[in-house]
Design a protein around this motif. Structure first.
Motif, PDB file in Angstrom:
ATOM      1  N   GLY A  51      19.236   3.450   7.283  1.00  0.00           N
ATOM      2  CA  GLY A  51      20.653   3.656   7.559  1.00  0.00           C
ATOM      3  C   GLY A  51      21.118   4.962   6.954  1.00  0.00           C
ATOM      4  O   GLY A  51      20.607   5.397   5.919  1.00  0.00           O
ATOM      5  N   SER A  52      22.109   5.592   7.581  1.00  0.00           N
ATOM      6  CA  SER A  52      22.460   6.957   7.195  1.00  0.00           C
ATOM      7  C   SER A  52      23.963   7.201   7.221  1.00  0.00           C
ATOM      8  O   SER A  52      24.737   6.429   7.805  1.00  0.00           O
ATOM      9  CB  SER A  52      21.766   7.947   8.143  1.00  0.00           C
ATOM     10  N   SER A 109       0.790  -1.229   0.000  1.00  0.00           N
ATOM     11  CA  SER A 109       0.000   0.000   0.000  1.00  0.00           C
ATOM     12  C   SER A 109       0.823   1.279   0.000  1.00  0.00           C
ATOM     13  O   SER A 109       0.276   2.355  -0.236  1.00  0.00           O
ATOM     14  CB  SER A 109      -0.931   0.018   1.223  1.00  0.00           C
ATOM     15  N   HIS A 110       2.135   1.184   0.270  1.00  0.00           N
ATOM     16  CA  HIS A 110       2.939   2.387   0.432  1.00  0.00           C
ATOM     17  C   HIS A 110       4.267   2.302  -0.327  1.00  0.00           C
ATOM     18  O   HIS A 110       4.772   1.214  -0.623  1.00  0.00           O
ATOM     19  CB  HIS A 110       3.250   2.644   1.914  1.00  0.00           C
ATOM     20  N   ILE A 111       4.802   3.477  -0.618  1.00  0.00           N
ATOM     21  CA  ILE A 111       6.196   3.639  -1.014  1.00  0.00           C
ATOM     22  C   ILE A 111       6.892   4.317   0.158  1.00  0.00           C
ATOM     23  O   ILE A 111       6.439   5.358   0.635  1.00  0.00           O
ATOM     24  CB  ILE A 111       6.338   4.509  -2.272  1.00  0.00           C
ATOM     25  N   ILE A 112       7.976   3.717   0.634  1.00  0.00           N
ATOM     26  CA  ILE A 112       8.733   4.304   1.736  1.00  0.00           C
ATOM     27  C   ILE A 112      10.086   4.726   1.188  1.00  0.00           C
ATOM     28  O   ILE A 112      10.815   3.907   0.619  1.00  0.00           O
ATOM     29  CB  ILE A 112       8.899   3.321   2.908  1.00  0.00           C
ATOM     30  N   SER A 113      10.418   5.995   1.335  1.00  0.00           N
ATOM     31  CA  SER A 113      11.621   6.546   0.720  1.00  0.00           C
ATOM     32  C   SER A 113      12.514   7.204   1.760  1.00  0.00           C
ATOM     33  O   SER A 113      12.046   7.719   2.780  1.00  0.00           O
ATOM     34  CB  SER A 113      11.247   7.565  -0.364  1.00  0.00           C
ATOM     35  N   GLY A 114      13.810   7.194   1.476  1.00  0.00           N
ATOM     36  CA  GLY A 114      14.785   7.920   2.275  1.00  0.00           C
ATOM     37  C   GLY A 114      15.463   8.957   1.409  1.00  0.00           C
ATOM     38  O   GLY A 114      15.798   8.691   0.250  1.00  0.00           O
ATOM     39  N   GLY A 115      15.670  10.158   1.947  1.00  0.00           N
ATOM     40  CA  GLY A 115      16.183  11.245   1.131  1.00  0.00           C
ATOM     41  C   GLY A 115      17.455  11.869   1.661  1.00  0.00           C
ATOM     42  O   GLY A 115      17.875  11.629   2.799  1.00  0.00           O
ATOM     43  N   GLY A 116      18.050  12.700   0.818  1.00  0.00           N
ATOM     44  CA  GLY A 116      19.242  13.436   1.207  1.00  0.00           C
ATOM     45  C   GLY A 116      18.976  14.495   2.254  1.00  0.00           C
ATOM     46  O   GLY A 116      19.917  15.062   2.819  1.00  0.00           O
ATOM     47  N   ASP A 117      17.703  14.771   2.524  1.00  0.00           N
ATOM     48  CA  ASP A 117      17.341  15.741   3.563  1.00  0.00           C
ATOM     49  C   ASP A 117      17.255  15.105   4.947  1.00  0.00           C
ATOM     50  O   ASP A 117      16.853  15.764   5.911  1.00  0.00           O
ATOM     51  CB  ASP A 117      16.011  16.417   3.216  1.00  0.00           C
ATOM     52  N   GLY A 118      17.607  13.812   5.043  1.00  0.00           N
ATOM     53  CA  GLY A 118      17.571  13.128   6.330  1.00  0.00           C
ATOM     54  C   GLY A 118      16.189  12.685   6.757  1.00  0.00           C
ATOM     55  O   GLY A 118      16.000  12.242   7.894  1.00  0.00           O
ATOM     56  N   LYS A 119      15.222  12.758   5.854  1.00  0.00           N
ATOM     57  CA  LYS A 119      13.844  12.416   6.197  1.00  0.00           C
ATOM     58  C   LYS A 119      13.407  11.114   5.527  1.00  0.00           C
ATOM     59  O   LYS A 119      13.972  10.693   4.524  1.00  0.00           O
ATOM     60  CB  LYS A 119      12.904  13.553   5.801  1.00  0.00           C
ATOM     61  N   ILE A 120      12.390  10.506   6.114  1.00  0.00           N
ATOM     62  CA  ILE A 120      11.734   9.338   5.539  1.00  0.00           C
ATOM     63  C   ILE A 120      10.359   9.770   5.056  1.00  0.00           C
ATOM     64  O   ILE A 120       9.621  10.453   5.779  1.00  0.00           O
ATOM     65  CB  ILE A 120      11.608   8.196   6.565  1.00  0.00           C
ATOM     66  N   GLY A 121      10.040   9.407   3.821  1.00  0.00           N
ATOM     67  CA  GLY A 121       8.746   9.750   3.250  1.00  0.00           C
ATOM     68  C   GLY A 121       7.873   8.520   3.099  1.00  0.00           C
ATOM     69  O   GLY A 121       8.363   7.440   2.759  1.00  0.00           O
ATOM     70  N   ALA A 125      14.325  11.761  10.288  1.00  0.00           N
ATOM     71  CA  ALA A 125      14.815  10.456  10.703  1.00  0.00           C
ATOM     72  C   ALA A 125      16.282  10.482  11.117  1.00  0.00           C
ATOM     73  O   ALA A 125      16.664   9.889  12.126  1.00  0.00           O
ATOM     74  CB  ALA A 125      14.616   9.443   9.569  1.00  0.00           C
ATOM     75  N   HIS A 126      17.121  11.170  10.335  1.00  0.00           N
ATOM     76  CA  HIS A 126      18.561  11.173  10.588  1.00  0.00           C
ATOM     77  C   HIS A 126      19.109  12.585  10.424  1.00  0.00           C
ATOM     78  O   HIS A 126      18.477  13.454   9.821  1.00  0.00           O
ATOM     79  CB  HIS A 126      19.274  10.219   9.618  1.00  0.00           C
ATOM     80  N   ASP A 127      20.327  12.782  10.935  1.00  0.00           N
ATOM     81  CA  ASP A 127      20.984  14.082  10.827  1.00  0.00           C
ATOM     82  C   ASP A 127      21.586  14.310   9.448  1.00  0.00           C
ATOM     83  O   ASP A 127      21.864  15.448   9.075  1.00  0.00           O
ATOM     84  CB  ASP A 127      22.092  14.205  11.883  1.00  0.00           C
ATOM     85  N   GLN A 128      21.810  13.224   8.704  1.00  0.00           N
ATOM     86  CA  GLN A 128      22.359  13.330   7.356  1.00  0.00           C
ATOM     87  C   GLN A 128      21.549  12.438   6.412  1.00  0.00           C
ATOM     88  O   GLN A 128      20.481  11.942   6.778  1.00  0.00           O
ATOM     89  CB  GLN A 128      23.847  12.944   7.356  1.00  0.00           C
ATOM     90  N   ASP A 129      22.067  12.233   5.188  1.00  0.00           N
ATOM     91  CA  ASP A 129      21.350  11.482   4.155  1.00  0.00           C
ATOM     92  C   ASP A 129      20.872  10.123   4.664  1.00  0.00           C
ATOM     93  O   ASP A 129      21.622   9.404   5.336  1.00  0.00           O
ATOM     94  CB  ASP A 129      22.253  11.226   2.944  1.00  0.00           C
ATOM     95  N   VAL A 130      19.644   9.772   4.303  1.00  0.00           N
ATOM     96  CA  VAL A 130      19.147   8.412   4.536  1.00  0.00           C
ATOM     97  C   VAL A 130      19.553   7.592   3.313  1.00  0.00           C
ATOM     98  O   VAL A 130      18.881   7.597   2.282  1.00  0.00           O
ATOM     99  CB  VAL A 130      17.620   8.388   4.736  1.00  0.00           C
ATOM    100  N   ASN A 131      20.679   6.899   3.417  1.00  0.00           N
ATOM    101  CA  ASN A 131      21.246   6.193   2.264  1.00  0.00           C
ATOM    102  C   ASN A 131      20.469   4.947   1.871  1.00  0.00           C
ATOM    103  O   ASN A 131      20.493   4.540   0.707  1.00  0.00           O
ATOM    104  CB  ASN A 131      22.692   5.782   2.562  1.00  0.00           C
TER     105      ASN A 131
END
Length: 393
Positions: A194-195, A150-162, A176-182
């Protein structure tokens, strides 16, 4: 006089299941009735399980519906012999680090801050040019994303999870993190991320606790890849290997405690860029040390049971397995995609995909018909079903 056609259907199918493909082909030319029996899925199942990328896992589970087993065996021969048609599906002007996922008749690809969904064409395995949906939740580029029902879960260079609803326009994000969510993975109502900030975190996806951090794990190294075990009891992290610890470590999903380390002979800088579980007890990893490694947790955690080396000493950015014999990998130079058979040491075939500059293959995904590869400025497809085929040996 004894007649083969006089046997019960289940006996005929049992006998036919022990024949090879050549014998079945000859038998199908005898008469219409034998042709009917020789084309049934149960007859071809044993042959298909020995083929590369036929839709069967190591355990014999059929993961493909809507395509006959006989047809998949035919297409599998093209994969084994390297026969395919190449095409560039999408191009863009700015160099990106795109990530792709396949889900039935849709292909999802990250494009800078967005994730775009494209409908696959049923006639030629290409794409409809216009995306059917665009998902946005980040202020910086999307690094990785995964799909659930039902979802797409993404990690971004802004440190957030979408979190994006697949079948509607609803999206939300949380820090989510202080740096990129790799890297990111999601199974069983749990997200792991993980970041670059040298942490891995476990998040709840359940109602009422959405976005709540359950565990924060100090990895003491940048985390490049992550995957949850199918048993939902643990997860593995692949790190940059810049510290005096193994870049592959398995953690308890419930407590966040370290369970074990994989391997003992990694060199400094041999970071793990991609890792995933094939079964609850086996997993594959690849990265900067140019090797694909196959780990079996039932035998030893100190040494992998098999490994395959990229012959041109290129880092391996990504890979995917068919769950049985075939592995596809993407290299760091010249857009090189390689196909591997676990039963042999050397790669089966390689394809150098065109690019204005020497681009890595950032992501690959395949089904039983096609392989899709994302480079810095284009999305390519290798179509193994086409009748107008090129042979690459």
């Amino acid at each position: 006089m004894f007649s083969l056609l006089g046997l019960p259907e289940e006996i005929l199918l049992l006998i036919f299941s022990y024949l090879d493909s050549q014998a079945l082909g000859r038998l199908s030319q005898v008469c219409r009735k034998l042709c009917h029996f020789a084309g049934k899925d149960t007859v071809w199942r044993r042959i298909a399980r020995r083929c590369v990328n036929s839709g069967f896992t190591q355990q014999g589970t059929d993961t493909v519906s809507g395509i006959s087993v006989k047809e998949r065996v035919k297409v599998s021969q093209n994969w084994r012999k390297g026969r395919c048609r190449r095409e560039t599906l999408l191009k863009w002007k700015c160099n990106l680090m795109p990530w792709i996922q396949l889900d039935g008749e849709r292909l999802y690809i990250s494009q800078a801050k967005d994730i775009r969904a494209y409908q696959l064409r049923s006639d030629n395995n290409g794409l409809h040019r216009q995306p059917v949906a665009i998902f946005s939740a980040h202020q910086d580029d999307v690094c990785r994303f995964v799909l659930t029902n039902s979802h797409i879960i993404s990690g971004g260079g802004d440190g957030k999870i979408g979190l994006h609803k697949v079948h509607s326009s609803g999206s939300l994000q949380f820090s989510a993190h202080d740096q990129d969510v790799n890297c990111i993975d999601c199974q069983g109502g749990v997200i792991v991320s993980g970041s670059r900030d040298r942490t891995a975190k476990v998040w709840s996806l359940s109602l009422g606790r959405l976005g709540q951090c359950l565990h924060t794990i100090q990895t003491d190294d940048r985390v490049w890849s992550i995957a949850i075990s199918p048993l939902l009891s643990s997860f593995v992290t692949g790190t940059a290997c810049c510290r005096h610890v193994s870049p592959l470590r398995i953690w308890n999903l419930e407590s966040g405690q370290l369970m074990t380390c994989l391997g003992t002979d990694f060199h400094r800088g041999a970071g793990v860029l991609d890792v995933f579980y094939e079964t609850p007890f086996t997993l594959l990893s690849c990265g900067y040390d140019t090797y694909i490694r196959y780990w079996d947790l039932r035998t030893s955690t100190r040494k992998c049971v098999m490994e395959w080396e990229e012959p041109h000493d290129s880092a391996l950015y990504c890979m995917q397995s068919d769950g049985n014999y075939m592995i596809a990998s993407g290299s760091s130079y010249y857009g090189v995609v390689r196909l591997w058979d676990k039963r042999v040491k050397n790669c089966l075939h390689f394809y150098s995909l065109p690019s204005p500059t020497s681009s890595p293959v950032y992501s690959i995904r395949f089904n039983t018909k096609c392989l899709y590869a994302a480079l810095a400025s284009a999305l390519h497809v290798l179509d193994f079903t086409s009748t107008d085929l090129q042979i690459r040996s």
